[in-house]
Design a protein around this motif. Structure first.
Motif, PDB file in Angstrom:
ATOM      1  N   GLU A 162      -5.242   0.894  -6.934  1.00 16.00           N
ATOM      2  CA  GLU A 162      -4.412   0.564  -5.346  1.00 16.00           C
ATOM      3  C   GLU A 162      -4.797  -0.985  -5.219  1.00 16.00           C
ATOM      4  O   GLU A 162      -5.633  -1.416  -5.481  1.00 16.00           O
ATOM      5  CB  GLU A 162      -4.947   1.575  -4.384  1.00 16.00           C
ATOM      6  CG  GLU A 162      -4.733   2.866  -4.459  1.00 16.00           C
ATOM      7  CD  GLU A 162      -3.164   3.039  -4.438  1.00 16.00           C
ATOM      8  OE1 GLU A 162      -2.224   2.667  -3.895  1.00 16.00           O
ATOM      9  OE2 GLU A 162      -2.754   3.845  -5.478  1.00 16.00           O
ATOM     10  N   TYR A 163      -3.920  -1.625  -4.315  1.00 14.73           N
ATOM     11  CA  TYR A 163      -3.964  -3.017  -3.994  1.00 14.73           C
ATOM     12  C   TYR A 163      -5.320  -3.031  -3.215  1.00 14.73           C
ATOM     13  O   TYR A 163      -5.530  -2.434  -2.109  1.00 14.73           O
ATOM     14  CB  TYR A 163      -2.832  -3.435  -2.838  1.00 14.73           C
ATOM     15  CG  TYR A 163      -2.927  -4.589  -2.314  1.00 14.73           C
ATOM     16  CD1 TYR A 163      -2.645  -5.823  -3.385  1.00 14.73           C
ATOM     17  CD2 TYR A 163      -3.412  -4.785  -1.084  1.00 14.73           C
ATOM     18  CE1 TYR A 163      -2.710  -7.108  -2.833  1.00 14.73           C
ATOM     19  CE2 TYR A 163      -3.586  -6.374  -0.565  1.00 14.73           C
ATOM     20  CZ  TYR A 163      -3.064  -7.297  -1.411  1.00 14.73           C
ATOM     21  OH  TYR A 163      -3.312  -8.628  -1.103  1.00 14.73           O
ATOM     22  N   ARG A 173       0.855  -1.282  -0.049  1.00 11.61           N
ATOM     23  CA  ARG A 173       0.067   0.125  -0.282  1.00 11.61           C
ATOM     24  C   ARG A 173       0.938   1.184   0.012  1.00 11.61           C
ATOM     25  O   ARG A 173       2.052   1.233   0.421  1.00 11.61           O
ATOM     26  CB  ARG A 173      -0.865  -0.013   1.094  1.00 11.61           C
ATOM     27  CG  ARG A 173      -1.955  -1.193   1.146  1.00 11.61           C
ATOM     28  CD  ARG A 173      -2.314  -1.205   2.560  1.00 11.61           C
ATOM     29  NE  ARG A 173      -3.456  -2.443   2.443  1.00 11.61           N
ATOM     30  CZ  ARG A 173      -3.233  -3.664   2.544  1.00 11.61           C
ATOM     31  NH1 ARG A 173      -1.951  -4.158   2.429  1.00 11.61           N
ATOM     32  NH2 ARG A 173      -4.127  -4.534   2.125  1.00 11.61           N
ATOM     33  N   LYS A 174       0.360   2.167  -0.582  1.00 10.47           N
ATOM     34  CA  LYS A 174       1.155   3.659  -0.665  1.00 10.47           C
ATOM     35  C   LYS A 174      -0.238   4.604   0.352  1.00 10.47           C
ATOM     36  O   LYS A 174      -0.873   4.995   0.029  1.00 10.47           O
ATOM     37  CB  LYS A 174       1.130   4.228  -1.874  1.00 10.47           C
ATOM     38  CG  LYS A 174       1.671   3.353  -2.875  1.00 10.47           C
ATOM     39  CD  LYS A 174       1.832   3.977  -4.189  1.00 10.47           C
ATOM     40  CE  LYS A 174       2.572   3.043  -5.458  1.00 10.47           C
ATOM     41  NZ  LYS A 174       1.593   1.711  -5.763  1.00 10.47           N
ATOM     42  N   ARG A 234      -2.613   7.409  -0.333  1.00 10.82           N
ATOM     43  CA  ARG A 234      -3.253   7.234  -1.367  1.00 10.82           C
ATOM     44  C   ARG A 234      -4.639   6.435  -1.138  1.00 10.82           C
ATOM     45  O   ARG A 234      -5.224   6.052  -2.057  1.00 10.82           O
ATOM     46  CB  ARG A 234      -2.481   6.599  -2.756  1.00 10.82           C
ATOM     47  CG  ARG A 234      -1.210   7.600  -3.172  1.00 10.82           C
ATOM     48  CD  ARG A 234      -0.451   7.040  -3.905  1.00 10.82           C
ATOM     49  NE  ARG A 234      -1.041   6.342  -5.383  1.00 10.82           N
ATOM     50  CZ  ARG A 234      -0.634   6.350  -6.475  1.00 10.82           C
ATOM     51  NH1 ARG A 234       0.619   6.166  -6.606  1.00 10.82           N
ATOM     52  NH2 ARG A 234      -1.512   5.710  -7.490  1.00 10.82           N
ATOM     53  N   THR A 235      -4.232   5.931   0.038  1.00 10.50           N
ATOM     54  CA  THR A 235      -5.373   4.755   0.431  1.00 10.50           C
ATOM     55  C   THR A 235      -5.981   5.450   1.710  1.00 10.50           C
ATOM     56  O   THR A 235      -5.180   5.734   2.365  1.00 10.50           O
ATOM     57  CB  THR A 235      -5.015   3.380   0.312  1.00 10.50           C
ATOM     58  OG1 THR A 235      -6.251   2.682   0.947  1.00 10.50           O
ATOM     59  CG2 THR A 235      -4.005   3.078   1.132  1.00 10.50           C
TER      60      THR A 235
END
Length: 150
Positions: free
Chosen positions: A95-96, A10-11, A14-15
Motif C-alpha cells: 500500500e502507498y 489509498r484503498k 486495505r489500510t
C-alpha cells in the motif's frame, strides 16, 4: 474535491488510515515519524477549507529542528484527513506509504503569517515549542520548502 489526491493514492478498507475531512476542528499540529521505504517525519497543520478541516502536510527527511539555525528540507505532500492527527499504526506492505507510523510530537499552534510562500506559526507541543517557519524560497521546485525554528 477535498482530499481527492489523498484518496486516489489509498484503498479504503486495505489500510487503517482515516478517509474523510472533518466539519469541525482546531488548530493543531502533529509530527509523525514514518518508517516507510525511507524514514522521515511528516509535519501536519490542521487547516480549515470550505469543505472541512484537513491537515496540510510536508515530509521532512531529517528530524525536525528543535534549535534555531537548523534548516530542513520539507517536501509538501497531499492534504490528509483531519482525523490523521491521531493516526498511529502500520500501513500494510503493497500500500502507498507502507510502514510504521508513530506520533513524534503533537500540540496546538497559532498562525502568525500564512501566504503561498511563507507560513509562520507558533507551535506549542511536547518537543517543538516556539516560532517555526515554512519558507518556499525562489528557485526551489514546486513542492520544496524549508522548515526551521526562528
Amino acid at each position: 474535491m477535498v482530499l481527492e489526491e489523498y484518496k486516489h493514492k489509498r484503498k479504503k478498507g486495505r489500510t487503517p488510515e482515516p478517509f474523510s475531512a472533518a466539519k469541525k476542528g482546531k488548530r493543531v499540529f502533529v509530527i509523525q515519524k514514518h518508517f516507510a521505504s525511507h524514514r522521515h517525519w511528516d509535519f501536519r497543520l490542521a487547516y480549515p477549507k470550505k469543505e472541512g478541516w484537513v491537515l496540510k502536510s510536508w515530509a521532512i527527511p531529517k528530524e525536525p529542528p528543535q534549535k534555531p539555525g537548523v534548516k530542513r528540507l520539507a517536501m509538501q505532500t497531499e492534504d490528509h484527513p483531519y482525523a490523521y492527527k491521531d493516526f498511529e499504526g502500520r500501513i500494510p506492505e503493497g500500500e502507498y506509504g507502507a510502514g510504521k507510523v508513530v506520533i513524534w510530537d503533537k500540540g496546538s499552534y497559532k498562525v502568525l503569517r500564512w501566504s503561498p510562500e511563507l507560513i509562520e506559526v507558533k507551535l506549542k507541543g511536547r518537543r517543538l515549542r516556539g516560532v517555526y517557519v515554512l519558507l518556499k524560497p525562489a528557485g526551489f521546485r514546486d513542492k520544496e520548502w524549508l522548515f526551521f525554528k526562528k
